[in-house]
Design a protein around this motif. Structure first.
Motif, PDB file in Angstrom:
ATOM      1  N   TRP A 191     -23.791  17.823  -2.300  1.00 48.60           N
ATOM      2  CA  TRP A 191     -23.164  16.620  -2.846  1.00 48.60           C
ATOM      3  C   TRP A 191     -22.444  15.841  -1.743  1.00 48.60           C
ATOM      4  CZ3 TRP A 191     -24.490  15.116  -7.592  1.00 48.60           C
ATOM      5  CH2 TRP A 191     -23.777  14.072  -8.195  1.00 48.60           C
ATOM      6  N   GLU A 206     -27.615  20.118  -7.543  1.00 48.90           N
ATOM      7  CA  GLU A 206     -26.996  18.789  -7.683  1.00 48.90           C
ATOM      8  C   GLU A 206     -27.384  18.156  -9.017  1.00 48.90           C
ATOM      9  OE1 GLU A 206     -26.293  17.612  -3.005  1.00 48.90           O
ATOM     10  OE2 GLU A 206     -27.850  16.530  -4.096  1.00 48.90           O
ATOM     11  N   CYS A 207     -28.527  18.569  -9.568  1.00 50.43           N
ATOM     12  CA  CYS A 207     -28.938  18.061 -10.895  1.00 50.43           C
ATOM     13  C   CYS A 207     -27.949  18.500 -11.970  1.00 50.43           C
ATOM     14  CB  CYS A 207     -30.330  18.564 -11.275  1.00 50.43           C
ATOM     15  SG  CYS A 207     -31.606  18.048 -10.136  1.00 50.43           S
ATOM     16  N   GLU A 236     -25.047  16.180 -11.664  1.00 50.06           N
ATOM     17  CA  GLU A 236     -25.423  14.872 -12.226  1.00 50.06           C
ATOM     18  C   GLU A 236     -25.374  14.890 -13.751  1.00 50.06           C
ATOM     19  OE1 GLU A 236     -29.237  14.008 -10.530  1.00 50.06           O
ATOM     20  OE2 GLU A 236     -28.316  13.410  -8.624  1.00 50.06           O
ATOM     21  N   ILE A 260     -21.774  14.912 -14.917  1.00 48.54           N
ATOM     22  CA  ILE A 260     -21.126  13.606 -14.735  1.00 48.54           C
ATOM     23  C   ILE A 260     -21.558  12.643 -15.832  1.00 48.54           C
ATOM     24  CG2 ILE A 260     -21.089  11.534 -13.260  1.00 48.54           C
ATOM     25  CD1 ILE A 260     -21.041  13.423 -10.848  1.00 48.54           C
ATOM     26  N   SER A 261     -22.850  12.677 -16.154  1.00 45.05           N
ATOM     27  CA  SER A 261     -23.289  11.695 -17.146  1.00 45.05           C
ATOM     28  C   SER A 261     -22.760  12.039 -18.542  1.00 45.05           C
ATOM     29  CB  SER A 261     -24.806  11.465 -17.076  1.00 45.05           C
ATOM     30  OG  SER A 261     -25.468  12.316 -17.938  1.00 45.05           O
ATOM     31  N   HIS A 273     -19.081  10.979 -18.591  1.00 45.33           N
ATOM     32  CA  HIS A 273     -19.028   9.524 -18.653  1.00 45.33           C
ATOM     33  C   HIS A 273     -19.239   9.052 -20.099  1.00 45.33           C
ATOM     34  CE1 HIS A 273     -19.151   5.703 -16.612  1.00 45.33           C
ATOM     35  NE2 HIS A 273     -20.195   5.349 -17.344  1.00 45.33           N
ATOM     36  N   GLN A 277     -15.416  13.459  -8.060  1.00 46.36           N
ATOM     37  CA  GLN A 277     -15.919  12.240  -8.699  1.00 46.36           C
ATOM     38  C   GLN A 277     -14.964  11.669  -9.729  1.00 46.36           C
ATOM     39  OE1 GLN A 277     -19.332  10.832  -8.184  1.00 46.36           O
ATOM     40  NE2 GLN A 277     -18.727  11.993  -6.373  1.00 46.36           N
ATOM     41  N   LYS A 280     -33.583  19.112 -18.733  1.00 47.76           N
ATOM     42  CA  LYS A 280     -33.791  18.111 -17.685  1.00 47.76           C
ATOM     43  C   LYS A 280     -34.497  18.746 -16.498  1.00 47.76           C
ATOM     44  CE  LYS A 280     -30.247  14.906 -18.882  1.00 47.76           C
ATOM     45  NZ  LYS A 280     -28.916  14.344 -18.653  1.00 47.76           N
ATOM     46  N   ASP A 312     -35.667  19.158 -12.433  1.00 49.59           N
ATOM     47  CA  ASP A 312     -35.102  18.961 -11.090  1.00 49.59           C
ATOM     48  C   ASP A 312     -36.026  18.027 -10.294  1.00 49.59           C
ATOM     49  OD1 ASP A 312     -37.250  20.482 -10.157  1.00 49.59           O
ATOM     50  OD2 ASP A 312     -36.062  22.297  -9.845  1.00 49.59           O
ATOM     51  N   TYR A 313     -35.712  17.810  -9.016  1.00 49.29           N
ATOM     52  CA  TYR A 313     -36.478  16.847  -8.205  1.00 49.29           C
ATOM     53  C   TYR A 313     -37.921  17.311  -8.003  1.00 49.29           C
ATOM     54  CZ  TYR A 313     -31.588  15.967  -7.093  1.00 49.29           C
ATOM     55  OH  TYR A 313     -30.237  15.765  -7.191  1.00 49.29           O
TER      56      TYR A 313
END
Ligand code: GLN
Length: 303
Positions: free
Chosen positions: A91, A109-110, A113, A116-117, A120, A151, A287, A289-290
């Protein structure tokens, strides 16, 4: 490697040393040989990798060479670069890592993320009281909770680990990032230290061990020879800790609170079954990952 290069005349300078080390690593099957050589040499010389290019003809003294050689040996024995240099970036933050903790992985890092979402979204829905209580289980180096805490200052962060050394390291990392007041660390096994009538959270997150015991020896030697097995071993089917967390976390969540977990790339079906069987969650979302694997699962405690 002698202190003078093959010609006998010129001493080792940065550019020559990088060339030699790169081909040495390549011949030993080390991943990213050039980058590895640069990182290790920069570490010895207390320079950045860019500095190496600016000073490519700088000679090395024999003490520097000796210490560099020792690091080359460790890497060839498959010790991960992060343990050799003692830090890992996650991060865009530097974390101290030791062999007591798992090295933070990019795919994790996913998880940050996703958290955080959700935070939010929840803050938007509760404009009056934006502050959330967030707990991480099995924090290791503290990378996940500290990335989150970096964050958002309005939330209350907590993190635990069963290993006292991990908790001490996570606290040290918090201090380095000026986040020691932002996160409360404590020692204990998953949810065991908590009492469900006194400790409630709006979010629980974790990257628990999820590798099948049998599969651990088939991972890269960097992993099974050096990383803490307790942070990887998810028992026979890899799901022991995931199941334990899913089956107990809801009791520590406020209604509508979220549980967010990292899972193994092939565990979606089994994890979904566990969640359904538990019956206390809704809005289950997986979800990727990359690399396109189902890596994160998030769910909400039924209201
Ligand atoms: N993703 C890690 C690996 O593949 C495993 C992390 C874990 O078990 N939580 O090595």
């Amino acid at each position: 490697m002698e202190h003078h290069s093959e010609s006998g005349a010129t001493p080792w300078n940065i550019v020559k040393l990088l060339k030699w080390t790169t081909s040495y690593f390549k011949s030993h099957g080390i991943d990213s040989p050039r980058a590895t050589a640069e990182i290790l040499l920069a570490h010895i010389l207390k320079l950045t990798r860019i500095d190496l290019y600016l000073r490519y003809d700088q000679p090395l003294c024999s003490d520097e060479l000796k210490r560099f050689k020792a690091l080359i040996k460790r890497r060839v024995k498959r010790e991960p670069v992060a343990y050799i240099v003692g830090v890992k970036e996650f991060w865009s933050m530097d974390f101290i890592v030791t062999r007591n903790v798992l090295i933070p992985r990019p795919e994790t890092e996913c998880l940050v993320e996703a958290a955080i979402s959700v935070l939010h979204r929840d803050s938007k829905q509760n404009a009056k009281d934006k502050s959330r209580r967030v707990l991480e289980l099995g924090t290791g180096s503290g990378a996940i909770i500290l990335a989150l805490a970096s964050q958002s200052t309005e939330h209350l962060f907590f993190a635990s680990d069963r290993s006292l050394q991990a908790v001490a390291l996570a606290k040290e990392n918090a201090g380095r990032h000026g986040l020691d007041k932002a996160v409360d660390f404590f020692c204990g096994d998953w949810l065991a230290p908590l009492s469900d009538d006194r400790h409630r959270f709006d979010m629980i997150i974790s990257n628990p061990p999820y590798i099948r015991t049998r599969a651990i020896g088939r991972l890269q030697p960097e992993i099974y020879k050096f990383e803490p097995i307790v942070a990887l071993d998810g028992d026979q089917d890899g799901l022991l800790c995931l199941r334990l967390i899913i089956d107990s976390a809801y009791r520590y969540l406020n209604p509508g609170g979220s549980l967010i977990l990292e899972i193994g790339h092939d565990q979606k079906t089994e994890v979904k079954k566990t969640i359904d069987r538990c019956g206390n969650y809704e809005k289950v979302v997986f979800k990727k990952d990359y690399s396109g694997w189902d890596r994160i699962v998030q769910m909400q405690k039924k209201s």
